[in-house]
Each structure stands twice: as C-alpha cells, then as structure tokens.
Design a protein around this motif. Structure first.
Motif, PDB file in Angstrom:
ATOM      1  N   LEU A 143       2.670 -24.405  45.747  1.00 27.00           N
ATOM      2  CA  LEU A 143       1.710 -23.756  46.637  1.00 27.00           C
ATOM      3  C   LEU A 143       0.305 -24.021  46.120  1.00 27.00           C
ATOM      4  O   LEU A 143       0.036 -23.869  44.918  1.00 27.00           O
ATOM      5  N   PHE A 144      -0.577 -24.400  47.038  1.00 28.98           N
ATOM      6  CA  PHE A 144      -1.980 -24.646  46.694  1.00 28.98           C
ATOM      7  C   PHE A 144      -2.859 -23.696  47.503  1.00 28.98           C
ATOM      8  O   PHE A 144      -2.650 -23.513  48.699  1.00 28.98           O
ATOM      9  N   PHE A 145      -3.831 -23.115  46.820  1.00 29.55           N
ATOM     10  CA  PHE A 145      -4.813 -22.265  47.486  1.00 29.55           C
ATOM     11  C   PHE A 145      -6.191 -22.814  47.159  1.00 29.55           C
ATOM     12  O   PHE A 145      -6.534 -22.984  45.996  1.00 29.55           O
ATOM     13  N   GLN A 146      -6.965 -23.133  48.197  1.00 25.82           N
ATOM     14  CA  GLN A 146      -8.267 -23.798  48.051  1.00 25.82           C
ATOM     15  C   GLN A 146      -8.111 -25.125  47.287  1.00 25.82           C
ATOM     16  O   GLN A 146      -8.986 -25.535  46.530  1.00 25.82           O
ATOM     17  N   GLY A 147      -6.966 -25.779  47.461  1.00 27.98           N
ATOM     18  CA  GLY A 147      -6.731 -27.057  46.814  1.00 27.98           C
ATOM     19  C   GLY A 147      -6.295 -26.963  45.367  1.00 27.98           C
ATOM     20  O   GLY A 147      -6.101 -27.994  44.713  1.00 27.98           O
ATOM     21  N   GLU A 148      -6.109 -25.743  44.850  1.00 29.69           N
ATOM     22  CA  GLU A 148      -5.701 -25.535  43.459  1.00 29.69           C
ATOM     23  C   GLU A 148      -4.286 -24.964  43.425  1.00 29.69           C
ATOM     24  O   GLU A 148      -3.945 -24.087  44.226  1.00 29.69           O
ATOM     25  N   PRO A 149      -3.422 -25.428  42.495  1.00 31.91           N
ATOM     26  CA  PRO A 149      -2.063 -24.865  42.408  1.00 31.91           C
ATOM     27  C   PRO A 149      -2.105 -23.409  41.966  1.00 31.91           C
ATOM     28  O   PRO A 149      -2.884 -23.038  41.079  1.00 31.91           O
ATOM     29  N   VAL A 150      -1.297 -22.581  42.609  1.00 33.38           N
ATOM     30  CA  VAL A 150      -1.196 -21.164  42.244  1.00 33.38           C
ATOM     31  C   VAL A 150       0.273 -20.764  42.226  1.00 33.38           C
ATOM     32  O   VAL A 150       1.079 -21.297  42.992  1.00 33.38           O
ATOM     33  N   PRO A 151       0.653 -19.844  41.355  1.00 35.22           N
ATOM     34  CA  PRO A 151       2.049 -19.395  41.316  1.00 35.22           C
ATOM     35  C   PRO A 151       2.369 -18.448  42.470  1.00 35.22           C
ATOM     36  O   PRO A 151       1.499 -17.689  42.920  1.00 35.22           O
ATOM     37  N   VAL A 152       3.590 -18.538  42.962  1.00 32.20           N
ATOM     38  CA  VAL A 152       4.077 -17.583  43.957  1.00 32.20           C
ATOM     39  C   VAL A 152       4.946 -16.604  43.196  1.00 32.20           C
ATOM     40  O   VAL A 152       6.171 -16.737  43.142  1.00 32.20           O
ATOM     41  N   GLY A 153       4.321 -15.634  42.589  1.00 35.02           N
ATOM     42  CA  GLY A 153       4.990 -14.747  41.636  1.00 35.02           C
ATOM     43  C   GLY A 153       6.189 -14.016  42.177  1.00 35.02           C
ATOM     44  O   GLY A 153       7.107 -13.688  41.442  1.00 35.02           O
ATOM     45  N   GLU A 154       6.214 -13.737  43.472  1.00 36.47           N
ATOM     46  CA  GLU A 154       7.335 -12.993  44.048  1.00 36.47           C
ATOM     47  C   GLU A 154       8.536 -13.895  44.324  1.00 36.47           C
ATOM     48  O   GLU A 154       9.602 -13.415  44.680  1.00 36.47           O
ATOM     49  N   VAL A 155       8.338 -15.226  44.181  1.00 39.91           N
ATOM     50  CA  VAL A 155       9.419 -16.169  44.477  1.00 39.91           C
ATOM     51  C   VAL A 155      10.037 -16.720  43.198  1.00 39.91           C
ATOM     52  O   VAL A 155      11.256 -16.750  43.035  1.00 39.91           O
ATOM     53  N   CYS A 156       9.195 -17.187  42.292  1.00 34.92           N
ATOM     54  CA  CYS A 156       9.693 -17.752  41.041  1.00 34.92           C
ATOM     55  C   CYS A 156       8.662 -17.546  39.946  1.00 34.92           C
ATOM     56  O   CYS A 156       7.553 -17.083  40.210  1.00 34.92           O
ATOM     57  N   GLN A 157       8.966 -17.914  38.744  1.00 42.01           N
ATOM     58  CA  GLN A 157       8.108 -17.619  37.600  1.00 42.01           C
ATOM     59  C   GLN A 157       7.040 -18.675  37.349  1.00 42.01           C
ATOM     60  O   GLN A 157       6.047 -18.407  36.693  1.00 42.01           O
ATOM     61  N   GLY A 158       7.212 -19.878  37.860  1.00 38.06           N
ATOM     62  CA  GLY A 158       6.270 -20.945  37.558  1.00 38.06           C
ATOM     63  C   GLY A 158       5.320 -21.245  38.696  1.00 38.06           C
ATOM     64  O   GLY A 158       5.274 -20.545  39.710  1.00 38.06           O
ATOM     65  N   THR A 159       4.540 -22.318  38.512  1.00 39.70           N
ATOM     66  CA  THR A 159       3.637 -22.758  39.566  1.00 39.70           C
ATOM     67  C   THR A 159       4.360 -23.614  40.594  1.00 39.70           C
ATOM     68  O   THR A 159       3.833 -23.875  41.669  1.00 39.70           O
ATOM     69  N   VAL A 160       5.548 -24.090  40.255  1.00 37.59           N
ATOM     70  CA  VAL A 160       6.373 -24.872  41.172  1.00 37.59           C
ATOM     71  C   VAL A 160       7.748 -24.227  41.222  1.00 37.59           C
ATOM     72  O   VAL A 160       8.346 -23.945  40.186  1.00 37.59           O
ATOM     73  N   CYS A 161       8.237 -23.990  42.432  1.00 33.07           N
ATOM     74  CA  CYS A 161       9.544 -23.345  42.612  1.00 33.07           C
ATOM     75  C   CYS A 161      10.575 -24.374  43.072  1.00 33.07           C
ATOM     76  O   CYS A 161      10.236 -25.328  43.784  1.00 33.07           O
ATOM     77  N   ALA A 162      11.815 -24.168  42.680  1.00 29.63           N
ATOM     78  CA  ALA A 162      12.896 -24.948  43.280  1.00 29.63           C
ATOM     79  C   ALA A 162      12.965 -24.591  44.762  1.00 29.63           C
ATOM     80  O   ALA A 162      12.745 -23.434  45.140  1.00 29.63           O
ATOM     81  N   TRP A 163      13.271 -25.569  45.610  1.00 28.18           N
ATOM     82  CA  TRP A 163      13.348 -25.286  47.045  1.00 28.18           C
ATOM     83  C   TRP A 163      14.370 -24.196  47.335  1.00 28.18           C
ATOM     84  O   TRP A 163      14.162 -23.349  48.208  1.00 28.18           O
ATOM     85  N   GLU A 164      15.471 -24.207  46.595  1.00 26.99           N
ATOM     86  CA  GLU A 164      16.494 -23.176  46.822  1.00 26.99           C
ATOM     87  C   GLU A 164      15.935 -21.771  46.600  1.00 26.99           C
ATOM     88  O   GLU A 164      16.296 -20.828  47.319  1.00 26.99           O
ATOM     89  N   GLU A 165      15.056 -21.617  45.603  1.00 22.58           N
ATOM     90  CA  GLU A 165      14.452 -20.303  45.338  1.00 22.58           C
ATOM     91  C   GLU A 165      13.574 -19.865  46.503  1.00 22.58           C
ATOM     92  O   GLU A 165      13.655 -18.715  46.966  1.00 22.58           O
ATOM     93  N   LEU A 166      12.712 -20.765  46.974  1.00 22.82           N
ATOM     94  CA  LEU A 166      11.827 -20.406  48.084  1.00 22.82           C
ATOM     95  C   LEU A 166      12.618 -20.190  49.362  1.00 22.82           C
ATOM     96  O   LEU A 166      12.368 -19.240  50.106  1.00 22.82           O
ATOM     97  N   GLN A 167      13.601 -21.046  49.601  1.00 22.13           N
ATOM     98  CA  GLN A 167      14.419 -20.901  50.803  1.00 22.13           C
ATOM     99  C   GLN A 167      15.143 -19.550  50.802  1.00 22.13           C
ATOM    100  O   GLN A 167      15.167 -18.847  51.823  1.00 22.13           O
TER     101      GLN A 167
END
Length: 458
Positions: free
Chosen positions: A412-436
């Motif tokens: 996920l990018f906000f204003q062109g910068e990577p940001v964590p989706v804390g409610e989905v996974c612990q890192g800045t990049v989530c496995a698709w299965e986690e987000l799905q």
C-alpha cells in the motif's frame, strides 16, 4: 452566559482593546513573521507541501526484492481547486469590507501588520471569478501530472507503454474537477502528445465506488445533516479558551478593539489557505495575522468537522466504503486466478476528500488512540489523524499487486510512499492471502441497500 463567563468575556474584550492600542510593542506581534506552515492547512494543503512519510522504504524494498509489479489500483482526490460557489459567495461577502476595516485600523496605528501586507489587503479583490467555481487551479494540473509521472517512473515495466484502453481503467465522478484531474494524471503518465487522443469515459451517478456516500440516505440523514451530533464537538471547540485566545490574538494583530466573529476568522483562514495552495512561493496577506499556534487551532477546528463527518468519529463512515474495498479484492483476485497476462494493468480513480477519508477509515489507517474532542486539543497536538496529512489536495492511495516467484504480495502506498496496513499484516507488504482474507472478512457481505436503506431515493 453565566456570571463567570460574562466576566471572562468582558476581561478579554478590555484586554483586546488595550492590546490594540499598544500592539507594536507587545509579544502579541511576535511569531507572525514566520513562514505560513504550508503543510498544516487542513484539506486545503497543497500536495507538494503535504507531509510525506518516507520511513518505510527500506522494509518495503526488502519485502519485494525479486518481485515484479503486475497491477495497480489507485484512488486520488482531485487536485488543488478554486472554491465552490457557496464559498466564493462567503469570501466575497466578508473579505472586501474586512480588508478596508483592517486598512483603517492601520491608519490609526492599530495592529501588527507590515506595510506590504496592509497594501495587499487594501488593494485586495477576489482572485477568482464565478466561472472558476470548483474547477482545478493551475497548481492542481501540475500536482496530478506529477503523480502520473511518478507512477510511470516508479513502475516502468507496467507503464512505459503506449496508452491502450484495455490496459488502463479510468473513472471519475460527475464533478469537472475529477475529470480534469484524470486528464492531467494521464498527461503526466503518457505525455502531452498522447493525452489529447485519449477518450475519457462518461461520468455517471450514482457511483457506488467513488461517491457512495451521496447515494446513502442513511449517511446523509444520520451524519451529514445531523447538526446535533456530527458538528457538536466543533461548535464546542469554539467556546474553549484555546479558540478564544486565537480569535483575540488575531483580532488584536489586525487592530480590532473587539473580537472578530467565527465566520470572519474562517473566511480569512480559507482565503489564506487557498492562496497558499495556489501560490506557495508568496505569502498571502490573509495569513499574516496568524501565528503557528493559531494555524494549529484552526486546523483542529477543521479536523473536528471531518473526523465526525467522514472518518472514525461515526461508525457508519467506514462501512459506506465497502464496495470500494470490494473493487480492490475483485480486481486482484481475478489477476491471481488467471496468473497470466494482466488486464487492466492500472485502475485509476479520481474522486473527493470524502471518498479518501472513508476508504482510509475502512482500512483503519491513521486511527487515533482516542477520539478527537473539543476538550483534548493539547493532548492531540501530535496526533496521527490530521486532515493536513491525510487529505491534502491530490491525496492518493495505491495498492500494488506483486508476483514473487510462486506467491503474490500487496503493498500500500500513500502519497507515493509505502505505508503499513497494520490491521491486515505486520509489515509494509502483505501476502495476498492475508489481504484477501481481511477484505472478505470485513467487506464481502457489503450490502449498501441494507446499510443505507436505499429504496426509491435513487
């Protein structure tokens, strides 16, 4: 007003009168020569001045090493614009006579403004015409073009291609400023020569992906038009000592011997913000009476409106964005299932601050540890949820789907910068299965008819 409140008001007015008579020699004049905090102007903050958090690049780079981007889903607020017709009427009604009163105060040696500021205000006339209402201003053109250029350069394997309508889905609302934003985004991505030949789709309404709240009678009734609850905290804030202190200080600096009204304060602040967004290299005279503290107070005044009208302040707000979140899930799910040539490569949506606010709330982004209230301004001065940061002009969110050997990941990018989706996974990049899984759990049962009580309203 009680006896104590009346005494306080009288004391403040007497103090203001004394300050105006001797303002140039008092601390009240200090602090206003600083530059306008261009990054703290609430929803009228210009995109190029907006706060951007670049602290997550290292973790993001590690997480997608060896991966290839396959698809992008982007949602952007329109670029910097001119005021609405209602706002224009408000500014034209209040500011010209106010500027003349400020000039008269200065001639009587009252107030703190410098000669060049007084000169600007004396000759001030609205820098817009009615035909400009709600249209993108030139700075908005450049903001959106820069975002298009950023994504072409950031993901060249996806976007360094000729425009093909089968590879790119474009959508925007019925408002001209969102169509203009789409045009200039594509200009930045594909160039001047190409963009004129791109046939943009026809906008439609109701649009349940980009302007779902307008098609939700329950939200309109329970939130947007509910003065008793939605705007209560904002009104109560105008009764606090923080707000009154700001009003008296600004009034004194302008040479008034009585406090200006809230409407007058808001009109000055709005014109200051618009001019700062349009012409960031020159200081608007309407900003000159505000100290950094005053800007913080006015920003919080704005935050209290949007927090309850569009974000975590009401539980209905994030729920109304469920079809928008489902759009992401369906897009990426189809790509993962096909595991081959991806169409479209990019989905680019252009909408409004209300859309961005609600989508971010539905993702749990920038959720504060406590609600913003009229009585916790000091506790919230370093808050993570502030409109200046999360919804400036041209604010944008983008999900990028990556293929990483045998698995798919999403960033996920906000204003062109990577940001964590804390409610989905612990890192800045989530496995698709986690987000799905998270999207299915929270948004698969999206039923706007039930949620919004849609009957014959549409």
């Amino acid at each position: 007003m009680g006896r104590q409140g009346a005494a306080t008001a009288t004391s403040l007015t007497l103090c203001l009168t004394w300050l105006c008579c001797q303002c140039h020699s008092l601390p009240i004049c200090e602090g206003v020569e600083d530059e306008t905090p261009l990054h703290l102007l609430s929803t009228k903050t210009g995109y190029f001045n907006a706060h951007k958090d670049g602290s997550h690049w290292e973790k993001y780079t590690e997480a997608v090493h060896g991966c290839s981007a396959k698809q992008v889903w982007l949602l952007a607020r329109h670029g910097t614009r001119f005021p609405t017709a209602n706002d224009m009427g408000h500014l034209v009604k209040l500011l010209p006579p106010l500027s003349q009163r400020i000039r008269d105060n200065h001639r009587h040696d009252r107030g703190c403004l410098k000669e060049h500021d007084v000169s600007q205000l004396t000759d001030w006339f609205p820098p817009f015409e009615l035909r400009d209402r709600e249209q993108l201003q030139e700075m908005g053109h450049e903001e959106m073009a820069s975002i298009g250029t950023h994504w072409r350069e950031f993901l060249p394997d996806l976007f360094n291609v000729d425009f093909d309508p089968s590879l790119f889905k474009i959508d925007f609302t019925v408002k001209n400023r969102t169509e203009q934003s789409a045009y200039h985004f594509l200009r930045g991505m594909f160039g001047e020569d190409t963009v004129g030949n791109i046939e943009l789709p026809k906008a439609y309404s109701p649009n349940f992906i980009l302007r779902f709240y307008k098609a939700c009678p329950r939200w309109l009734r329970e939130v947007y038009k509910n003065n008793e609850t939605t705007y209560k905290e904002r009104w109560l804030f105008t009764e606090t000592e923080h707000f009154k202190k700001m009003v008296h200080a600004v009034s004194a600096r302008l040479g008034f011997m009585h406090p200006l009204s809230t409407d007058e304060m808001v009109a000055m602040y709005d014109e200051c913000r618009y001019e700062a967004a349009w012409w960031p290299q020159r200081k608007s005279a309407w900003c000159s009476a505000f100290s950094h503290y005053d800007f913080e107070v006015m920003e919080y005044h704005q935050d209290l409106k949007y927090y309850y009208e569009d974000s975590f302040g009401h539980p209905l707000n994030p729920k109304t964005a469920c079809q928008t979140l489902n759009d992401i899930r369906k897009l990426f799910q189809l790509t993962v299932q096909k595991d081959g040539e991806v169409k479209p490569r990019g989905v680019f949506y252009f909408a409004h601050d209300k859309t961005v606010f609600k989508v971010m709330a539905s993702l749990g982004l920038f959720r504060p540890p406590q609600h913003l209230r009229h009585d916790n301004f000091e506790d919230m001065r370093n808050r993570v949820w502030r409109t200046s940061f999360i919804s400036p002009f041209s604010a944008n969110l983008a999900f990028v789907l990556y293929k990483c050997e045998s698995e798919y990941k999403v960033a996920l990018f906000f204003q062109g910068e990577p940001v964590p989706v804390g409610e989905v996974c612990q890192g800045t990049v989530c496995a698709w299965e986690e987000l799905q899984h998270w999207l299915k759990e929270n948004h698969l049962s999206c039923d706007l008819n039930a949620l919004c009580m849609l009957k014959d309203e549409l």
